[in-house]
Design a protein around this motif. Structure first.
Motif, mmCIF file in Angstrom:
data_model
loop_
_atom_site.group_PDB
_atom_site.id
_atom_site.type_symbol
_atom_site.label_atom_id
_atom_site.label_comp_id
_atom_site.label_asym_id
_atom_site.label_seq_id
_atom_site.Cartn_x
_atom_site.Cartn_y
_atom_site.Cartn_z
ATOM 1 N N LEU A 190 0.853 -1.181 0.000
ATOM 2 C CA LEU A 190 0.000 0.000 0.000
ATOM 3 C C LEU A 190 0.892 1.236 0.000
ATOM 4 O O LEU A 190 1.937 1.245 0.662
ATOM 5 N N THR A 194 6.481 8.599 2.171
ATOM 6 C CA THR A 194 7.714 9.171 2.735
ATOM 7 C C THR A 194 8.666 8.108 3.287
ATOM 8 O O THR A 194 9.854 8.376 3.448
ATOM 9 N N THR A 195 8.146 6.937 3.576
ATOM 10 C CA THR A 195 9.023 5.834 3.978
ATOM 11 C C THR A 195 9.143 4.810 2.863
ATOM 12 O O THR A 195 10.238 4.349 2.547
ATOM 13 N N THR A 252 1.171 10.137 6.534
ATOM 14 C CA THR A 252 -0.122 9.810 7.134
ATOM 15 C C THR A 252 0.058 9.069 8.460
ATOM 16 O O THR A 252 1.125 8.523 8.759
#
Ligand code: FAD
Ligand code: SF4
Length: 334
Positions: A28, A33-34, A110
């Motif tokens: 997903l 950002t990771t 998020t």
């Protein structure tokens, strides 16, 4: 970065179907950002990514409820950190987000992605030159004989001593939060304390989600201990960095100023979000003084198992818990 299939979805049902169709090597994608970082390093090599950043059902959050606060997994860290009720009535939750990453990252990242970020162990991120059971099961653990300054005091095994790095989950575990998930078998909830796993002999399995399950929301019970809460984080530099040690405290005081309800968790020192019941027990029934706060900090770290280079975190953590207890106590409504 290796080639991968990309699917953008608009609804939760489409997300579940797309993940199932793409198979176990799919990931997903929320803020990215990771995940994109790890793909560039070729630590994560998904065959497909399912982009949920436009799924409206994930994006909202509501802190106005009488019984619980509800946070969509796709809500942005920056938006939640700035929420007025959270800042006033649940400062530890707001502070855990303010102190995580940088403003630019928080604008994109998020809550769900924050919960499921992977460890910052340098040997995990360093790639193939280093043995790492979490990255390649059965290859060994370079950290056991290497530089273990950033590694765990709690919850490690001979197979992995990597720290869980997230701030939000550490604060949530001190609030008995629950996580809602949706997958091919339907919807279910689990306590946040059961979302992450200790490494044991399978460090590659970091959480208890079933294949294809998506976190949809985090729910936090409404509690007066929210007002008397604090999240303190000690790091190598103030601009942005992961925790060397952090402490989340949420408490209430009775009419005599004694600690009544009390929950304490520590971060940056354990393989998963780590609640410390011994510290809670040490504090409950006492007024908050230098001595009782220190006793809570000592109880929190009494079972610590440091390695060669991270023993300094025992005293640092003891003081961090003590400081967080005093700050939470000064905010608590008797
Ligand atoms: C330089 C830097 C410094 C940072 N410092 C900190 C820090 O101090 N404290 C801290 O807590 N974090 C820190 N972070 C981590 C940052 O907060 C995370 O990168 C971010 O929260 C991840 O959110 P995302 O939406 O971008 O997730 P993504 O990168 O999109 O996803 C991350 C992982 O979560 C999975 N995922 C995402 N959403 C869901 C969902 N709803 N259900 C199931 N799985 C999902 C993805 O598949 C992926 O595996 C830092 C990151 C960087 C790059
Ligand atoms: S501590 Fe865990 S993540 Fe780090 S090298 Fe060892 S197995 Fe890998």
């Amino acid at each position: 970065m290796r080639p991968f299939a990309y699917t953008k979805v608009e609804t939760l049902a489409e997300a579940v179907n797309a993940l199932a169709a793409a198979g176990p090597q799919a990931r997903l994608l929320a803020g990215g950002t990771t995940l994109y970082d790890l793909m560039k390093l070729e630590i994560e090599t998904p065959s497909a990514v399912v982009d949920v950043h436009r799924v409206a059902d994930l994006a909202g959050f509501d802190t106005s409820g009488d019984t619980e606060l509800v946070f969509g997994a796709g809500a942005r860290m920056a938006d939640v950190a700035e929420d007025g009720r959270l800042r006033r009535d649940y400062p530890a939750l707001s502070e855990s987000l303010w102190r995580a990453a940088s403003q630019q990252l928080r604008n994109m990242a998020t809550l769900g992605g924050n919960l499921l970020q992977r460890t910052r162990c340098p040997y995990f991120r360093g790639g193939e030159p280093f043995a790492c059971n979490k990255r390649r099961p059965g290859s060994g653990c370079a950290a056991q004989e290497g530089l273990d300054r950033s590694h765990a005091l709690f919850g490690g095994s001979e197979h992995c001593i990597a720290v869980y790095p997230g701030d939000w989950a550490t604060a949530l575990v001190a609030f008995d939060a629950e996580v809602d998930v949706l997958g091919p078998s339907g919807a279910r909830s689990l306590p946040l304390s059961q979302l992450h796993r200790e490494p044991g002999d399978t460090p590659q399995h970091e959480h208890n989600l079933e294949p294809g399950e998506i976190i949809t929301a985090v729910r936090v019970p409404v509690t007066p201990a929210g007002r008397g809460s604090a999240y303190l984080k000690i790091r190598d530099r103030e601009s942005y960095a992961f925790a060397l040690v952090s402490a989340a405290v949420a408490l209430t005081l009775d009419g005599d100023g004694r600690v009544d309800e009390c929950r304490i968790a520590v971060g940056g020192v354990a393989t998963r979000p780590w609640r410390v019941p011994a510290a809670e027990q040490a504090l409950r029934g006492n007024t908050i003084t230098e001595a009782s706060a220190r006793a809570a900090g000592e109880a929190a770290f009494a079972d610590a198992r440091p390695g060669r280079a991270n023993a300094f975190k025992v005293e640092l953590g003891t003081r961090t818990v003590a400081d967080a207890v005093r700050l939470a106590g000064s905010r608590a409504v008797a």
